[in-house]
Write an enzyme that holds these catalytic residues in place. Structure first.
Site, mmCIF file in Angstrom:
data_model
loop_
_atom_site.group_PDB
_atom_site.id
_atom_site.type_symbol
_atom_site.label_atom_id
_atom_site.label_comp_id
_atom_site.label_asym_id
_atom_site.label_seq_id
_atom_site.Cartn_x
_atom_site.Cartn_y
_atom_site.Cartn_z
ATOM 1 N N ASP A 141 -20.075 25.117 69.182
ATOM 2 C CA ASP A 141 -20.610 24.104 68.369
ATOM 3 C C ASP A 141 -21.669 24.650 67.516
ATOM 4 O OD1 ASP A 141 -21.296 20.459 68.543
ATOM 5 O OD2 ASP A 141 -20.532 21.618 67.006
ATOM 6 N N LYS A 144 -21.543 28.158 62.313
ATOM 7 C CA LYS A 144 -19.955 28.374 62.064
ATOM 8 C C LYS A 144 -19.611 29.697 61.958
ATOM 9 C CE LYS A 144 -20.478 24.208 62.926
ATOM 10 N NZ LYS A 144 -20.671 24.044 64.357
ATOM 11 N N ASP A 169 -15.345 23.021 67.923
ATOM 12 C CA ASP A 169 -15.764 22.052 66.816
ATOM 13 C C ASP A 169 -15.734 22.565 65.228
ATOM 14 O OD1 ASP A 169 -18.463 19.523 66.419
ATOM 15 O OD2 ASP A 169 -16.102 19.115 66.184
ATOM 16 N N ASN A 170 -15.561 21.477 64.556
ATOM 17 C CA ASN A 170 -15.785 21.512 62.917
ATOM 18 C C ASN A 170 -14.705 22.648 62.396
ATOM 19 O OD1 ASN A 170 -19.008 21.527 64.201
ATOM 20 N ND2 ASN A 170 -18.065 19.833 62.983
ATOM 21 N N GLU A 199 -17.916 13.440 62.754
ATOM 22 C CA GLU A 199 -18.607 12.437 63.441
ATOM 23 C C GLU A 199 -19.275 11.330 62.553
ATOM 24 O OE1 GLU A 199 -18.889 15.779 63.864
ATOM 25 O OE2 GLU A 199 -21.227 16.649 63.689
HETATM 26 C C1 77K Z 1 -29.130 24.038 62.178
HETATM 27 N N1 77K Z 1 -28.013 24.097 63.051
HETATM 28 C C2 77K Z 1 -28.089 24.255 64.310
HETATM 29 N N2 77K Z 1 -27.038 24.128 64.948
HETATM 30 C C3 77K Z 1 -26.018 23.925 63.954
HETATM 31 C C4 77K Z 1 -24.627 24.171 64.326
HETATM 32 N N3 77K Z 1 -24.012 22.890 63.789
HETATM 33 C C5 77K Z 1 -23.525 22.641 62.749
HETATM 34 O O1 77K Z 1 -24.037 23.364 61.866
HETATM 35 C C6 77K Z 1 -22.829 21.487 62.290
HETATM 36 C C7 77K Z 1 -22.879 20.795 60.989
HETATM 37 C C8 77K Z 1 -22.267 19.796 60.668
HETATM 38 C C9 77K Z 1 -22.219 19.347 59.259
HETATM 39 C C10 77K Z 1 -23.286 19.213 58.573
HETATM 40 C C11 77K Z 1 -23.571 18.998 57.269
HETATM 41 C C12 77K Z 1 -22.274 18.287 56.787
HETATM 42 F F1 77K Z 1 -22.360 17.759 55.442
HETATM 43 C C13 77K Z 1 -21.200 18.081 57.415
HETATM 44 C C14 77K Z 1 -21.023 18.798 58.726
HETATM 45 C C15 77K Z 1 -21.211 19.119 61.748
HETATM 46 C C16 77K Z 1 -21.236 19.529 62.959
HETATM 47 O O2 77K Z 1 -20.460 18.887 64.021
HETATM 48 C C17 77K Z 1 -21.917 20.715 63.326
HETATM 49 O O3 77K Z 1 -21.949 21.317 64.515
HETATM 50 C C18 77K Z 1 -26.936 24.120 62.875
HETATM 51 MG MG MG Z 2 -20.341 20.216 65.741
#
Ligand code: 77K
Ligand code: MG
Length: 214
Positions: A141, A144, A169-170, A199
């Site tokens: 998670d 990506k 995830d994602n 989510e």
């Molecule tokens: C900065 N950073 C530190 N850890 C991470 C890793 N996680 C993600 O990037 C992540 C992003 C999104 C998401 C963000 C914007 C949007 F418009 C749609 C989805 C959803 C998730 O569930 C995620 O896990 C990023």
């Molecule tokens: Mg996620």
């Protein structure tokens, strides 16, 4: 000075959840993210799929890549058998500070080891640093574009055994196309997609469950 979103999320936990009650911590975060401020926790809908995979595997060793505020850490840890260990890696120190407090509020710190740093640096050191042979479950998670390189790294470091489960995830939003292509086409994985939603939204997203075949 301005508070950050993770700080406000922690405040909602401390205000609305009961110390030592993981379910109330999960509910407080979901309520905050649905009604106050969206945050990138795996959330309640995908969280139920995560719960069912954890209960099915009953893992002794879990690796979580990407702690954020500790929401999925608490969901997983609260379902682990006694003496099971969850190692969670977080690159961002500001997220780690919040996650430690969320994990403590839930009362699951005995089962959790939060490690700060880059997954690419820590994965090769897992065996020597934490006495881990292999992981029964890995929850991906984090960034990506790190899912695929880190999966290959775990294979190379011998951290996966026949039957180890990767849950990602994602895989649709934001998306992990190279990772999906790899686990779905590699003869070394049996992969399955669990359709869900991003989510707290109606946008499609899902989890990919991939069993390592050795
Ligand atoms: C900065 N950073 C530190 N850890 C991470 C890793 N996680 C993600 O990037 C992540 C992003 C999104 C998401 C963000 C914007 C949007 F418009 C749609 C989805 C959803 C998730 O569930 C995620 O896990 C990023
Ligand atoms: Mg996620």
């Amino acid at each position: 000075t301005q508070s950050t979103r993770p700080q406000r999320l922690l405040g909602a936990v401390q205000k609305n959840a009961t110390r030592g009650d993981p379910c109330s911590v999960v509910k407080a975060i979901d309520h905050f993210c649905r009604h106050k401020e969206w945050a990138m926790n795996v959330g309640d809908e995908k969280g139920c799929i995560l719960d069912s995979v954890v209960s099915e595997i009953n893992p002794a060793t879990v690796l979580e890549l990407g702690t954020y505020c500790g929401y999925s850490t608490v969901r997983i840890a609260s379902r682990l058998p006694p003496h099971a260990k969850l190692i969670t890696l977080e690159f961002n120190p500001d997220f780690a500070v919040i996650a430690r407090q969320v994990i403590a509020w839930a009362g699951v710190e005995e089962k959790v080891q939060l490690v700060e740093g880059a997954s690419g640096d820590w994965i090769p050191k897992m065996k020597e640093q934490f006495g881990i042979k292999t992981f029964d479950l890995v929850f991906l998670d984090h960034w990506k574009d790190r899912y695929l390189p880190d999966t290959k790294l775990m294979e190379e470091c011998g951290l996966l055994r026949k039957g180890s489960v990767l849950l990602a995830d994602n895989v649709i939003c934001p998306g992990t196309p190279e990772y999906l292509e790899y686990v779905r086409n590699s003869p070394r994985y049996e992969s399955r997609y669990f359709k869900s939603h991003l989510e707290y939204t109606k946008v499609e997203d899902g989890l990919e469950k991939s069993v390592f075949l050795g």
